[in-house]
Each structure stands twice: as C-alpha cells, then as structure tokens.
Design a protein around this motif. Structure first.
Motif, PDB file in Angstrom:
ATOM      1  N   LEU A   1     -44.752 -63.923   1.801  1.00  0.00           N
ATOM      2  CA  LEU A   1     -45.459 -62.790   2.384  1.00  0.00           C
ATOM      3  C   LEU A   1     -44.780 -61.478   2.026  1.00  0.00           C
ATOM      4  N   ASP A   2     -45.555 -60.549   1.456  1.00  0.00           N
ATOM      5  CA  ASP A   2     -45.041 -59.214   1.147  1.00  0.00           C
ATOM      6  C   ASP A   2     -45.188 -58.364   2.407  1.00  0.00           C
ATOM      7  N   GLU A   3     -44.128 -58.313   3.202  1.00  0.00           N
ATOM      8  CA  GLU A   3     -44.203 -57.672   4.507  1.00  0.00           C
ATOM      9  C   GLU A   3     -44.379 -56.159   4.423  1.00  0.00           C
ATOM     10  N   ALA A   4     -44.124 -55.566   3.263  1.00  0.00           N
ATOM     11  CA  ALA A   4     -44.287 -54.118   3.116  1.00  0.00           C
ATOM     12  C   ALA A   4     -45.749 -53.704   3.221  1.00  0.00           C
ATOM     13  N   ASP A   5     -46.672 -54.637   2.972  1.00  0.00           N
ATOM     14  CA  ASP A   5     -48.103 -54.303   2.975  1.00  0.00           C
ATOM     15  C   ASP A   5     -48.814 -54.733   4.257  1.00  0.00           C
ATOM     16  N   LEU A   6     -48.077 -55.050   5.307  1.00  0.00           N
ATOM     17  CA  LEU A   6     -48.694 -55.522   6.547  1.00  0.00           C
ATOM     18  C   LEU A   6     -49.071 -54.337   7.435  1.00  0.00           C
ATOM     19  N   VAL A   7     -50.026 -53.550   6.992  1.00  0.00           N
ATOM     20  CA  VAL A   7     -50.479 -52.380   7.743  1.00  0.00           C
ATOM     21  C   VAL A   7     -51.305 -52.838   8.942  1.00  0.00           C
ATOM     22  N   GLY A   8     -50.945 -52.321  10.123  1.00  0.00           N
ATOM     23  CA  GLY A   8     -51.669 -52.665  11.334  1.00  0.00           C
ATOM     24  C   GLY A   8     -51.170 -53.916  12.026  1.00  0.00           C
ATOM     25  N   PHE A   9     -50.181 -54.612  11.448  1.00  0.00           N
ATOM     26  CA  PHE A   9     -49.636 -55.825  12.039  1.00  0.00           C
ATOM     27  C   PHE A   9     -48.352 -55.505  12.801  1.00  0.00           C
ATOM     28  N   GLU A  10     -48.101 -56.285  13.837  1.00  0.00           N
ATOM     29  CA  GLU A  10     -46.847 -56.201  14.572  1.00  0.00           C
ATOM     30  C   GLU A  10     -46.239 -57.596  14.668  1.00  0.00           C
ATOM     31  N   ARG A  11     -44.934 -57.648  14.599  1.00  0.00           N
ATOM     32  CA  ARG A  11     -44.258 -58.941  14.703  1.00  0.00           C
ATOM     33  C   ARG A  11     -44.194 -59.339  16.170  1.00  0.00           C
ATOM     34  N   GLY A  12     -44.671 -60.531  16.468  1.00  0.00           N
ATOM     35  CA  GLY A  12     -44.695 -60.969  17.854  1.00  0.00           C
ATOM     36  C   GLY A  12     -44.577 -62.481  17.962  1.00  0.00           C
ATOM     37  N   THR A  13     -44.472 -62.956  19.192  1.00  0.00           N
ATOM     38  CA  THR A  13     -44.307 -64.379  19.454  1.00  0.00           C
ATOM     39  C   THR A  13     -45.583 -64.953  20.042  1.00  0.00           C
ATOM     40  N   VAL A  14     -46.056 -66.026  19.433  1.00  0.00           N
ATOM     41  CA  VAL A  14     -47.219 -66.762  19.931  1.00  0.00           C
ATOM     42  C   VAL A  14     -46.737 -68.182  20.213  1.00  0.00           C
ATOM     43  N   GLY A  15     -46.632 -68.526  21.485  1.00  0.00           N
ATOM     44  CA  GLY A  15     -46.020 -69.800  21.828  1.00  0.00           C
ATOM     45  C   GLY A  15     -44.558 -69.773  21.425  1.00  0.00           C
ATOM     46  N   ASP A  16     -44.155 -70.720  20.577  1.00  0.00           N
ATOM     47  CA  ASP A  16     -42.770 -70.748  20.100  1.00  0.00           C
ATOM     48  C   ASP A  16     -42.655 -70.269  18.665  1.00  0.00           C
ATOM     49  N   ARG A  17     -43.690 -69.616  18.148  1.00  0.00           N
ATOM     50  CA  ARG A  17     -43.683 -69.165  16.766  1.00  0.00           C
ATOM     51  C   ARG A  17     -43.681 -67.638  16.694  1.00  0.00           C
ATOM     52  N   THR A  18     -42.829 -67.099  15.829  1.00  0.00           N
ATOM     53  CA  THR A  18     -42.782 -65.663  15.604  1.00  0.00           C
ATOM     54  C   THR A  18     -43.537 -65.355  14.325  1.00  0.00           C
ATOM     55  N   VAL A  19     -44.644 -64.627  14.465  1.00  0.00           N
ATOM     56  CA  VAL A  19     -45.526 -64.347  13.331  1.00  0.00           C
ATOM     57  C   VAL A  19     -45.922 -62.873  13.363  1.00  0.00           C
ATOM     58  N   TRP A  20     -46.644 -62.452  12.341  1.00  0.00           N
ATOM     59  CA  TRP A  20     -47.205 -61.105  12.298  1.00  0.00           C
ATOM     60  C   TRP A  20     -48.616 -61.158  12.874  1.00  0.00           C
ATOM     61  N   ILE A  21     -48.921 -60.275  13.841  1.00  0.00           N
ATOM     62  CA  ILE A  21     -50.197 -60.304  14.561  1.00  0.00           C
ATOM     63  C   ILE A  21     -50.929 -58.976  14.392  1.00  0.00           C
ATOM     64  N   ARG A  22     -52.233 -59.070  14.139  1.00  0.00           N
ATOM     65  CA  ARG A  22     -53.104 -57.893  14.202  1.00  0.00           C
ATOM     66  C   ARG A  22     -54.161 -58.187  15.254  1.00  0.00           C
ATOM     67  N   ALA A  23     -54.061 -57.514  16.387  1.00  0.00           N
ATOM     68  CA  ALA A  23     -54.974 -57.764  17.495  1.00  0.00           C
ATOM     69  C   ALA A  23     -56.359 -57.227  17.182  1.00  0.00           C
ATOM     70  N   GLY A  24     -57.349 -57.762  17.871  1.00  0.00           N
ATOM     71  CA  GLY A  24     -58.716 -57.300  17.673  1.00  0.00           C
ATOM     72  C   GLY A  24     -59.674 -58.470  17.692  1.00  0.00           C
ATOM     73  N   GLU A  25     -60.909 -58.203  17.239  1.00  0.00           N
ATOM     74  CA  GLU A  25     -61.930 -59.242  17.141  1.00  0.00           C
ATOM     75  C   GLU A  25     -62.356 -59.372  15.685  1.00  0.00           C
ATOM     76  N   PRO A  26     -61.911 -60.396  15.005  1.00  0.00           N
ATOM     77  CA  PRO A  26     -61.070 -61.500  15.469  1.00  0.00           C
ATOM     78  C   PRO A  26     -59.582 -61.148  15.404  1.00  0.00           C
ATOM     79  N   THR A  27     -58.764 -61.994  16.008  1.00  0.00           N
ATOM     80  CA  THR A  27     -57.313 -61.870  15.889  1.00  0.00           C
ATOM     81  C   THR A  27     -56.881 -62.439  14.542  1.00  0.00           C
ATOM     82  N   VAL A  28     -55.899 -61.766  13.905  1.00  0.00           N
ATOM     83  CA  VAL A  28     -55.372 -62.226  12.619  1.00  0.00           C
ATOM     84  C   VAL A  28     -53.869 -62.448  12.769  1.00  0.00           C
ATOM     85  N   ALA A  29     -53.407 -63.626  12.418  1.00  0.00           N
ATOM     86  CA  ALA A  29     -51.975 -63.952  12.440  1.00  0.00           C
ATOM     87  C   ALA A  29     -51.574 -64.413  11.047  1.00  0.00           C
TER      88      ALA A  29
END
Length: 278
Positions: free
Chosen positions: A197-225
C-alpha cells in the motif's frame, strides 16, 4: 488457442509478438486456468523483482561516523595500537556494527515483497454501487479455490453470515480480484491486488482500529477499509456496521504493521538466526 503454459511468463512480461499477445488476451479472458496462472506469475515476479537493497537509516550511519577517536601523543597512540586488548575491542566493535547493518537489511525484506500500488478507490466504490453489468470475468468456485491455493484470500465466508456469492477479475490486466459477500441484504465487496500500500496517496483515510485490526478507514456510505499484508493490498467496500466489518476483517490476513529501525533490526536478527540454525 491452446493454454499458455510455457508462454505465461513471456505474456506477463510483454515479450510475445503483437499477434500472439492479442490471441493470448482473448484466451485469458475466457480461460480461468490461464488467468490464475498469469496472476500467480505476476505475484512471483513482484516478489523477485524487488528494488535494491535498502540503505541503512541515516541515524545508524551517523552513529558509525561519530564514534569518538582520541588522538594523543604519537608514542601513546602507537602503544595503544599495539595493545592486544584494544585491537580485540576494535574488532569486536566493528563486527557488532556490521551485524547491526546486516540485521537492518535482512529485517527490511518484508517491506520489499512487492511494489507500492495506489488502489483505484473511486472505481471500487462505483463498482460497489452499480454492481456488475455483465458476466465477463466471472470465476467458477474451482477457479477461486485454485487462487486460494496460490495465496489469494478467496474465502467462502467472512464473519458469521457474509457468504461468498461472486468472484471475478475486476481488472484482469492489473490483476485485481473482486469478491462479493452478502447476507442477502447488506454486502461487503473485497478487492485484492498484488503490491504494498502506497500510504502517501491515502487522501481522506484515517488510521484506526476495527476489532483487533489496525487499518486505514474512510468513513461514509459505503465505508472503505484498506491495508496490505503478505505482498497484497486489500480494499473492503461495505455497508455493514462496524461490528460485522470487524468480524469479517478478523478472517483476512493481518495488516502489516509499520516498523521502525529497532523493529527491523530485531526481525533481521531473528531471520539471521534462523539462517544459521540447521
């Protein structure tokens, strides 16, 4: 056209003639066996055609260059040079620093499993909203099983109630697999591609925890992880709630955690120890 077989590598590398390439394109579009072989070849190629050996961090090099050297009177310096204890200490220090550099390089190998990629998030969201207009690229369950045996995450279910109902090549040229899971009302569509994953291009994403996994999340409809693991990039586009998303992610490869210099050296020492163990 017959199966590509020995021509798979030449096809993936673009070494076939224009006529042969056109014929291979048409064949791969309808042949799950050759599609899977090409995907596997791309995976192998990405792992062996990695970049150059990573350079040790500047802080490590700086520590080597800033080692104190005391210059006193010439006769005293000569005596120090002749001292067996000083010579042994210098040799030990040099060996230790060499081991540190080698450990850093060995511990960086995981970061070079594949080239950085920038997932087509907008296209994935459009695909999630509008679905499939044709059956082009659809894979049979046997083809999905073959991909799973080759290291792709083509699981039959995610979480307690999301079942696999469709798998296909979303972008055959780029090697993007699309898998649709649903309970009949809500959906999770998983996109998988070889790379990191090229993290430099993750515009609009935030690093967060979903359950026991730490991923990049973009909230909204739909959610993108999104995250990367084992030389592949994963993108989950879904309208399920957070708890069900957590249950789904728990069945998929664990995200690769960013590692600093100390972490890479620790992993490198462990890897070097395994090399020396018969």
């Amino acid at each position: 056209m017959a199966h590509l077989d020995r021509d798979v590598a030449a096809y993936v590398d673009g070494q076939l003639s224009p006529v042969a390439t056109a014929a291979a394109d048409a064949h791969v579009a309808v042949c799950p066996r050759c599609s899977a072989a090409c995907a596997q070849q791309r995976l192998v190629k990405s792992r062996v055609s990695v970049g150059g050996v990573p350079a040790p961090p500047a802080t490590l090099l700086a520590s080597l260059s800033s080692l104190p050297v005391t210059v006193g009177e010439e006769t005293r310096l000569e005596r120090l040079r002749r001292s067996p204890m000083i010579g042994a200490g210098a040799a030990l220090m040099g060996a230790s620093l060499l081991v540190a550099v080698l450990a850093f390089v060995a511990g960086s190998a995981e970061d070079r499993l594949a080239d950085p990629v920038d997932p087509a998030f907008a296209s994935y969201v459009d695909d999630f909203h509008y679905g499939y207009g044709t059956t082009e690229g659809t894979m049979t369950m046997a083809s999905l099983t073959e991909l799973r045996d080759q290291g792709w995450s083509c699981l039959e279910s995610l979480g307690a109630d999301l079942r696999l109902v469709d798998g296909r090549w979303l972008d055959r040229a780029a090697g993007v697999v699309s898998l649709t899971y649903t309970d009949g009302r809500e959906r999770l569509r998983l996109y998988e591609k070889v790379g990191t994953l090229d993290e430099a291009d993750l515009v609009g994403f935030e690093r967060g925890t979903v359950g026991d996994r730490t991923v990049w999340i973009r909230a909204g409809e739909p959610t993108v992880a999104t995250w990367d693991a084992r030389g592949k990039v994963f993108v989950a586009v879904t309208d399920v709630d957070v708890s069900r998303l957590a249950a789904a992610l728990a069945r998929l490869p664990e995200p690769r955690e960013p590692r600093g210099t100390a972490g890479r050296m620790s992993d490198g020492l462990e890897r070097m120890t395994s090399w020396a163990t018969p």
